[in-house]
Design an enzyme around this catalytic site. Structure first.
Site, mmCIF file in Angstrom:
data_model
loop_
_atom_site.group_PDB
_atom_site.id
_atom_site.type_symbol
_atom_site.label_atom_id
_atom_site.label_comp_id
_atom_site.label_asym_id
_atom_site.label_seq_id
_atom_site.Cartn_x
_atom_site.Cartn_y
_atom_site.Cartn_z
ATOM 1 N N GLY A 12 0.639 -1.154 0.076
ATOM 2 C CA GLY A 12 -0.024 -0.077 -0.088
ATOM 3 C C GLY A 12 0.827 1.297 0.042
ATOM 4 O O GLY A 12 0.535 2.751 0.210
ATOM 5 N N THR A 13 1.871 1.107 -0.700
ATOM 6 C CA THR A 13 2.758 2.586 -0.668
ATOM 7 C C THR A 13 2.392 3.273 -1.689
ATOM 8 O O THR A 13 2.243 4.604 -1.325
ATOM 9 C CB THR A 13 4.041 1.923 -1.112
ATOM 10 O OG1 THR A 13 4.242 2.136 -2.560
ATOM 11 C CG2 THR A 13 4.662 1.632 0.065
ATOM 12 N N ARG A 66 -16.411 -17.286 -9.451
ATOM 13 C CA ARG A 66 -15.290 -15.824 -9.817
ATOM 14 C C ARG A 66 -16.081 -15.074 -9.326
ATOM 15 O O ARG A 66 -16.502 -13.605 -10.015
ATOM 16 C CB ARG A 66 -14.307 -16.212 -10.526
ATOM 17 C CG ARG A 66 -13.775 -15.090 -11.061
ATOM 18 C CD ARG A 66 -12.898 -15.083 -10.100
ATOM 19 N NE ARG A 66 -11.920 -13.791 -10.288
ATOM 20 C CZ ARG A 66 -11.051 -13.860 -9.598
ATOM 21 N NH1 ARG A 66 -10.465 -14.184 -8.418
ATOM 22 N NH2 ARG A 66 -9.899 -12.707 -9.489
ATOM 23 N N ASN A 108 -5.538 3.059 -12.832
ATOM 24 C CA ASN A 108 -4.605 2.029 -12.461
ATOM 25 C C ASN A 108 -3.023 2.501 -12.987
ATOM 26 O O ASN A 108 -2.610 2.913 -13.354
ATOM 27 C CB ASN A 108 -4.026 0.726 -13.819
ATOM 28 C CG ASN A 108 -3.587 -0.477 -13.373
ATOM 29 O OD1 ASN A 108 -3.377 -0.825 -11.966
ATOM 30 N ND2 ASN A 108 -2.443 -1.038 -13.886
ATOM 31 N N HIS A 110 1.511 1.465 -13.517
ATOM 32 C CA HIS A 110 1.989 -0.080 -13.164
ATOM 33 C C HIS A 110 2.659 0.004 -13.477
ATOM 34 O O HIS A 110 2.894 1.838 -13.742
ATOM 35 C CB HIS A 110 1.435 -0.426 -15.223
ATOM 36 C CG HIS A 110 1.794 -1.648 -15.501
ATOM 37 N ND1 HIS A 110 2.197 -3.007 -15.054
ATOM 38 C CD2 HIS A 110 2.878 -1.515 -16.563
ATOM 39 C CE1 HIS A 110 2.535 -3.667 -15.591
ATOM 40 N NE2 HIS A 110 3.552 -2.631 -16.470
ATOM 41 N N GLU A 148 -11.052 -2.577 -21.258
ATOM 42 C CA GLU A 148 -10.899 -4.762 -21.476
ATOM 43 C C GLU A 148 -10.101 -4.983 -21.465
ATOM 44 O O GLU A 148 -9.736 -6.809 -21.040
ATOM 45 C CB GLU A 148 -12.501 -5.284 -22.191
ATOM 46 C CG GLU A 148 -13.254 -4.654 -21.972
ATOM 47 C CD GLU A 148 -13.963 -2.996 -22.046
ATOM 48 O OE1 GLU A 148 -12.844 -2.827 -23.087
ATOM 49 O OE2 GLU A 148 -15.121 -3.378 -21.777
ATOM 50 N N GLU A 178 9.524 5.495 -5.767
ATOM 51 C CA GLU A 178 9.675 6.660 -5.259
ATOM 52 C C GLU A 178 9.867 7.868 -6.239
ATOM 53 O O GLU A 178 9.437 9.364 -6.200
ATOM 54 C CB GLU A 178 11.266 7.021 -4.436
ATOM 55 C CG GLU A 178 11.560 5.809 -3.576
ATOM 56 C CD GLU A 178 12.725 5.747 -2.646
ATOM 57 O OE1 GLU A 178 13.085 5.232 -1.667
ATOM 58 O OE2 GLU A 178 13.797 6.327 -3.112
ATOM 59 N N ALA A 180 8.661 7.752 -9.739
ATOM 60 C CA ALA A 180 6.993 8.020 -10.520
ATOM 61 C C ALA A 180 6.369 7.632 -10.266
ATOM 62 O O ALA A 180 5.168 8.046 -9.696
ATOM 63 C CB ALA A 180 7.937 6.620 -11.419
ATOM 64 N N GLU A 181 5.827 5.951 -9.617
ATOM 65 C CA GLU A 181 4.788 6.207 -9.325
ATOM 66 C C GLU A 181 4.029 6.841 -7.876
ATOM 67 O O GLU A 181 2.877 7.908 -7.804
ATOM 68 C CB GLU A 181 4.909 4.227 -8.483
ATOM 69 C CG GLU A 181 5.382 3.339 -9.826
ATOM 70 C CD GLU A 181 4.971 1.866 -8.641
ATOM 71 O OE1 GLU A 181 4.154 2.123 -8.223
ATOM 72 O OE2 GLU A 181 5.995 1.248 -9.227
HETATM 73 C C1 GAR Z 1 3.336 -1.154 -7.301
HETATM 74 O O1 GAR Z 1 4.703 -1.096 -8.155
HETATM 75 C C2 GAR Z 1 2.517 -1.142 -9.114
HETATM 76 O O2 GAR Z 1 2.979 -0.419 -9.648
HETATM 77 C C3 GAR Z 1 2.554 -2.673 -9.073
HETATM 78 O O3 GAR Z 1 2.497 -3.288 -7.949
HETATM 79 C C4 GAR Z 1 2.704 -2.379 -6.645
HETATM 80 C C5 GAR Z 1 2.272 -2.235 -5.249
HETATM 81 O O4 GAR Z 1 3.180 -1.442 -4.554
HETATM 82 N N1 GAR Z 1 1.269 -2.547 -9.347
HETATM 83 C C6 GAR Z 1 1.390 -3.484 -10.482
HETATM 84 O O5 GAR Z 1 2.309 -4.587 -10.746
HETATM 85 C C7 GAR Z 1 0.152 -4.041 -11.124
HETATM 86 N N2 GAR Z 1 0.829 -4.151 -12.878
HETATM 87 P P1 GAR Z 1 2.560 -1.241 -3.001
HETATM 88 O O6 GAR Z 1 1.578 -1.480 -2.841
HETATM 89 O O7 GAR Z 1 3.462 -0.044 -2.544
HETATM 90 O O8 GAR Z 1 1.341 0.436 -3.906
#
Ligand code: GAR
Length: 207
Positions: A12-13, A66, A108, A110, A148, A178, A180-181
């Protein structure tokens, strides 16, 4: 106020980056109204609790099919009256009925520069392992709308990060987070909350 629900599966960062940006006022016009995890054990749920955000777990294991899980997930998102659904490390395939109902309202993060190192099987550390295996010198992250396909939706923001000699997948993952995301995910939410993101002919225009 944009009502945001964040879906998580891990540490969850990215959720924390959103919580902090709302608190700091770098995301404006936004309220995080709920956090949903597919796994009861993850630290992301602790982060939601600490921030006083309503949170719940909906695990496929709790449902006989599902389809039943998909309906429960959609009901939970609907229940929060979400304007925007943010996938912040959510590793569950989003049901088609949810994509239809929330068209251009699911984003999302990525951990690569799409269309590199994306699609089925590319998630988390695997993305960084593949990048190092290939020997690319620049990696990064992408925020995109969810359609989709897997990682095929319109791209909202991207940011590049340099690979350094001797990087391990873990070190590279941390740098991509750090540099980018944790920057572009809050930025994208702020842009959407302020009505600045438009999809024209399948591509994002930022006004
Ligand atoms: C993050 O690096 C995110 O970009 C990636 O999972 C990690 C979750 O970290 N997502 C994917 O790979 C989606 N295809 P976080 O729980 O610390 O946010």
């Amino acid at each position: 106020m944009l009502r945001v629900v964040v879906l998580v599966s891990g540490g969850g960062t990215n959720l924390q980056a959103i919580i902090d940006a709302v608190a700091a006022g770098t995301i404006t016009n936004t309220e995080i109204v709920g956090v949903i995890s597919n796994n009861p054990e993850v630290y992301a749920l602790e982060r939601a609790k600490k921030a006083g955000i309503p949170n719940l777990c909906i695990s496929p294991k709790q449902y006989e099919s599902r389809d039943a899980f998909n309906r429960a997930l959609l009901n939970a998102v609907d229940g929060f009256q979400a304007d925007l659904v943010v996938l912040a490390g959510f590793l569950v395939v989003i049901p088609e009925m949810m994509i239809e109902r929330y068209r251009n309202r699911i984003i999302n993060i990525h951990p690569s520069l799409i269309p590199s190192f994306c699609g089925t099987g590319f998630y988390g550390l695997k993305v960084h392992e593949a990048a190092l295996e290939k020997g690319v010198k620049v990696v990064g992250a992408t925020v995109h709308f969810v359609d989709e396909g897997t990682d095929t939706g319109a791209i909202i923001l991207q940011k590049a990060v340099e690979v350094q000699q001797g990087d391990t997948p873990e070190v590279l993952q941390r740098r991509v987070m750090e540099q980018a995301e944790w920057m572009i995910l809050p930025q994208a939410i702020d842009l959407i909350a302020n009505g600045r993101v438009e999809v024209v002919d399948g591509k994002v225009v930022i006004n």
